[in-house]
Structure formats: C-alpha cells, structure tokens
Motif scaffolding. Structure first.
Motif, PDB file in Angstrom:
ATOM      1  N   ILE A 194      51.656  71.093  65.197  1.00  0.00           N
ATOM      2  CA  ILE A 194      50.855  69.931  65.601  1.00  0.00           C
ATOM      3  C   ILE A 194      50.120  70.389  66.850  1.00  0.00           C
ATOM      4  CG2 ILE A 194      50.902  67.513  66.334  1.00  0.00           C
ATOM      5  CD1 ILE A 194      53.744  67.365  65.031  1.00  0.00           C
ATOM      6  N   THR A 195      48.783  70.378  66.812  1.00  0.00           N
ATOM      7  CA  THR A 195      48.065  70.915  67.959  1.00  0.00           C
ATOM      8  C   THR A 195      47.319  69.805  68.684  1.00  0.00           C
ATOM      9  OG1 THR A 195      46.044  71.480  66.744  1.00  0.00           O
ATOM     10  CG2 THR A 195      47.809  73.107  66.739  1.00  0.00           C
ATOM     11  N   ASP A 244      47.822  86.312  71.235  1.00  0.00           N
ATOM     12  CA  ASP A 244      49.140  86.913  70.955  1.00  0.00           C
ATOM     13  C   ASP A 244      50.227  85.844  70.943  1.00  0.00           C
ATOM     14  OD1 ASP A 244      48.000  89.361  70.791  1.00  0.00           O
ATOM     15  OD2 ASP A 244      48.682  90.067  72.763  1.00  0.00           O
ATOM     16  N   GLU A 245      50.149  84.916  71.893  1.00  0.00           N
ATOM     17  CA  GLU A 245      51.158  83.849  71.919  1.00  0.00           C
ATOM     18  C   GLU A 245      51.085  83.006  70.646  1.00  0.00           C
ATOM     19  OE1 GLU A 245      51.638  82.931  76.699  1.00  0.00           O
ATOM     20  OE2 GLU A 245      49.893  82.113  75.660  1.00  0.00           O
ATOM     21  N   LEU A 246      49.853  82.698  70.236  1.00  0.00           N
ATOM     22  CA  LEU A 246      49.693  81.864  69.031  1.00  0.00           C
ATOM     23  C   LEU A 246      50.153  82.628  67.789  1.00  0.00           C
ATOM     24  CD1 LEU A 246      46.254  80.195  69.859  1.00  0.00           C
ATOM     25  CD2 LEU A 246      48.525  79.155  70.015  1.00  0.00           C
ATOM     26  N   ARG A 301      33.282  75.754  64.162  1.00  0.00           N
ATOM     27  CA  ARG A 301      34.132  76.346  65.200  1.00  0.00           C
ATOM     28  C   ARG A 301      35.237  77.221  64.633  1.00  0.00           C
ATOM     29  NH1 ARG A 301      33.925  74.467  70.303  1.00  0.00           N
ATOM     30  NH2 ARG A 301      36.093  74.028  70.780  1.00  0.00           N
ATOM     31  N   THR A 302      35.700  76.914  63.415  1.00  0.00           N
ATOM     32  CA  THR A 302      36.867  77.636  62.891  1.00  0.00           C
ATOM     33  C   THR A 302      36.570  78.436  61.628  1.00  0.00           C
ATOM     34  OG1 THR A 302      37.559  75.857  61.410  1.00  0.00           O
ATOM     35  CG2 THR A 302      38.380  75.753  63.691  1.00  0.00           C
ATOM     36  N   ILE A 318      41.367  78.836  71.562  1.00  0.00           N
ATOM     37  CA  ILE A 318      41.567  79.261  70.169  1.00  0.00           C
ATOM     38  C   ILE A 318      42.281  78.127  69.453  1.00  0.00           C
ATOM     39  CG2 ILE A 318      42.688  80.945  68.645  1.00  0.00           C
ATOM     40  CD1 ILE A 318      42.604  82.939  71.016  1.00  0.00           C
ATOM     41  N   SER A 319      41.640  77.590  68.409  1.00  0.00           N
ATOM     42  CA  SER A 319      42.327  76.569  67.619  1.00  0.00           C
ATOM     43  C   SER A 319      43.461  77.261  66.867  1.00  0.00           C
ATOM     44  CB  SER A 319      41.368  75.942  66.607  1.00  0.00           C
ATOM     45  OG  SER A 319      40.639  74.921  67.224  1.00  0.00           O
TER      46      SER A 319
END
Ligand code: PMP
Ligand code: GLN
Length: 406
Positions: A213-214, A196-198, A88-89, A230-231
């Motif tokens: 921390i997600t 964009d926020e991330l 996934r990443t 989006i991770s």
C-alpha cells in the motif's frame, strides 16, 4: 452538564479507538492560534492553490455538476488519473475498474485497509508513521509489525538519509503478512525511498505474497535529483500487487478539498471499492471536475511548485542550522526534520510547547507518530508549506527567542 458530572460519565469512545489520542496536528494548530504563534506545525499551506483550479470548481458548480456521481469518480478525473499514471509509470490502468476517486488520501487508506485486510492479518509499518495507519490497522483487526527508520549516525554528511535495517525488514515479514505500507516521500522524516530499498521490499512482498500500500501524497515534492520519487508499483515484483494512493492537497495546495485516489489492479480495486461504497459512496462532484483540470496541468505546473518549495526549504534549513539544530536531509515532503537536543529540553513535547508559548513559533512534536516513542523525543518537525514572509517571521522569532542551551 457540570464538569463534575462529566468526569463521572463513562467514556463513550469505542474500544477500537481508545488507545488513540486527539490529532497532534489539530492540537498544535489550536495551541498556535491560542498563543499567536507562527504555525509551522500542521502541514497545510497558508496560501491558496492556483486560480485556474479554483475557477474550474466554481464553473463546475455553476454548470450544475452538483449531484452524486459514480462510485468510482467522474470519468474526466478517472481518465486524467489513468493518463497521468501511465505517463509517470509506463503502466496502463483501466479508469473504470482500476482507478477510484476518494475523499483525500485519508479515505483511500481507510478503504484499502478495510476492504483488503482481514482480522488476524499482519501489516508492516515503518516507525515513525503517519498517525492514520495504525488506526486503520486496528479498525481492520490487523496486527502491526514495526520496522524502525533510523536517523543517520552523528557526524554523518548533511544529506545522509534515514535508513532501515535489512534484517529488521526480513524479520517483519511472516506467513501472516498481508501488506506493507510504503510512504514515500515520508512524513515526518522527509525521507525518499531509494530504488534499492524498494527492490528489497518488492522481493519480500513477492516471496510472502503480500501487497504494497503506497502513500505517495508528496510524490511531486522532491528536491534532490539523485533521489527522485519512484512509485513503488514500477519496481519489478510490485506491479500487480500495489495499491497506489495519493491526493490533490499537497501538490496543488488545496488540502481542504480532500480529493484523493487509489490506483490498483482490478482484483485489489474491487476490495477497496467494497469499503469505499459504504464509507462514503462518492466524493464531492464539482471538486472532482477541478481536480481533473489540475491533474491535466500537473506536468507544466510542477517545476514552478518545486522551485518555490526548494527556495523555502533551503531558507528554513539554513536558518535552523544556524540556530544550532541538527537538521536532517530533506529530499522530499514539505517538512524539515531536526534534532532539538542542543537546546536542552527533556523531550519533543516540552520543546515544542516552549517554542509555541514563549518563542511564538509552533513546530510539531513527532513522538506520537512513533511506536518506539523514545526515538522521537529529540525530534521536531517544521513545515515550510507557508508563504515566504511567514517563514521569515518564524525565523525572526526563533533568532530572537531561542538559544542553544536555553
Ligand atoms: N498521508 C500522509 C503521509 C500525509 O501527510 C497526509 C496529510 N495530510 C495524508 C496522508 C492525508 O492526505 P489527505 O489530506 O489527502 O487525506
Ligand atoms: N498531513 C498533515 C501533517 O502532517 C496534517 C494532516 C492532518 O491535520 N490530519 O501535518
């Protein structure tokens, strides 16, 4: 003991928990059961997860996987998680030193806060937030800095998102910031954080040497192709400073199994494992075997799950809109977030109490999830992780019992 004696007993609750009330989720379920209401308040499915996962748990028990396992989790699961993360990443994490199986995302959060955050550190939370975050910040002795998530302006298009102000976020970062918690998709608003926020969050974390921390428990419950999950760890600047948390409960409809995990670079994993060892040491072994089977099948299973949930989301959103609610966009999670103001109640608790007691449908009053309570008073959260007939019955009762201005 008589009620009078009880009233004079000093409270035994330790100070660190004194400011936190009883769980609103459990309280609303208690009320729903008491009043015979359709429970759209607490987020748990009223159906079971897939048979192949249940069978895998029973088989693991029969095969004798019933004793303590390694602190990090059983290798079949840590390897499955590392492989899924890589698919996934694009990032490779070592299953033995960078993946940890926890008792749900809840314990992963506890271990992360207690294992990595020191008294006097600052932690940034978005407002509103899942109820556990401020409790863990308090247990770690950290100070919370809040960044409001603001609803779209009245009259904005239906798909307009909750947003935060860049200035608010910049001001929240200081030289004491240790961590920011990013919950995407976000409970209770349904927001999915954009790239964009991330990227802005990542640049501030890098500048202030803070970790992310997600909380990604709803990572597989997104419905808008323009807003995929989006991770945050995939955003440049966050790769090596993110503790990514998730769990089995939402994706596979086994919330009671409490299997979760933390994926993080080795030095961060060492911190959270230091706490995990003393919080719980290791997690229910047979359910980990079943979780490994689930994770290995996740990509095939996900389209079915999304299609079913999309239908339920669309059904509930359309019904609430017809009834007169202002319904916010639901790109992710299994919650529809709505403004109940057209119905004329003074606050969220009064509205949800009326709904539960008189209309016989329970919704969640979210103001307890807000630091700035006033922002939550006009909101209500409806869970659609229920069978279609349950949702249909809920809507039938709302149509019969709720009128704008009532
Ligand atoms: N984080 C969020 C945002 C949640 O909604 C929940 C739901 N229950 C949790 C964490 C807890 O997850 P778990 O049941 O895996 O402990
Ligand atoms: N996460 C679930 C919700 O938001 C409930 C979790 C709980 O009951 N603690 O409704």
């Amino acid at each position: 003991m008589t009620p009078t004696q009880q009233a004079h007993e000093p409270r035994a609750v330790a100070q660190r928990f004194a400011s936190f009330g009883a769980s609103i989720f459990a309280e609303m379920t208690r009320l729903a059961v008491h009043h015979g209401a359709v429970n759209l308040a607490q987020g748990f499915p009223d159906f079971d997860g897939p048979d192949f996962i249940r069978d895998a748990a029973m088989q693991a028990m029969r095969e004798g996987h019933n004793q303590y396992c390694q602190l990090a989790g059983i290798p079949p699961l840590t390897h499955a998680l590392a492989d899924a993360w890589s698919a996934r990443t694009g990032q490779r994490r070592d299953p033995s030193t960078e993946v940890t199986v926890t008792a749900g995302c809840t314990e992963a959060l506890a271990a992360t806060f207690l294992g990595l955050i020191n008294p006097g550190d600052e932690v940034i939370l978005f407002d509103p937030s899942y109820d556990s975050y401020p409790a863990y910040a308090q247990m770690a002795g950290a100070t919370v800095r809040w960044v409001p998530l603001r609803p779209p302006a009245p009259g904005a298009p239906d798909d307009a998102p909750f947003t935060f102000d860049e200035g608010d976020l910049r001001r929240a970062f200081t030289d004491r910031t240790k961590a920011i918690l990013i919950n995407t998709p976000h409970n209770p608003t349904g927001k999915v954080f954009s790239r964009d926020e991330l990227a802005l969050i990542a640049s501030l974390c890098a500048r202030h040497n803070a970790i992310a921390i997600t909380d990604e428990v709803y990572e597989r419950l997104t419905f808008d192709p323009a807003l995929p999950h989006i991770s945050p760890a995939t955003i440049p600047g966050l790769e090596d400073r993110t503790v990514a948390l998730s769990s089995l409960g939402k994706t596979f409809s086994f919330t009671g199994w409490k299997i979760g995990w933390a994926i993080a670079p080795r030095r961060l994993t060492e911190g959270l494992r230091a706490a995990h060892q003393h919080l719980i040491f290791c997690v229910a072994t047979p359910f980990q075997h079943a979780a490994a089977a689930a994770i290995r099948a996740a990509e095939q299973y996900q389209p079915t799950l999304n299609a079913e949930y999309r239908e339920r989301r669309d059904f509930l959103r359309a019904a609430l809109q017809r009834l007169g609610f202002r319904v916010f966009a639901t790109p992710g999670t299994y919650f529809v977030y709505a403004d109940h103001s057209p119905f004329g109640f003074p606050d969220d608790v009064a509205f949800c109490k009326h709904l539960t007691e008189n209309v016989k449908v329970a919704a969640l009053p979210p103001s307890v999830l807000y630091h700035d309570k006033a922002e939550g008073l006009r909101m209500a959260r409806f869970a659609f992780c229920k069978r279609m007939p349950t949702l249909q019955e809920g809507v039938r009762r709302l149509e019969a019992g709720l009128r704008a201005g009532s």
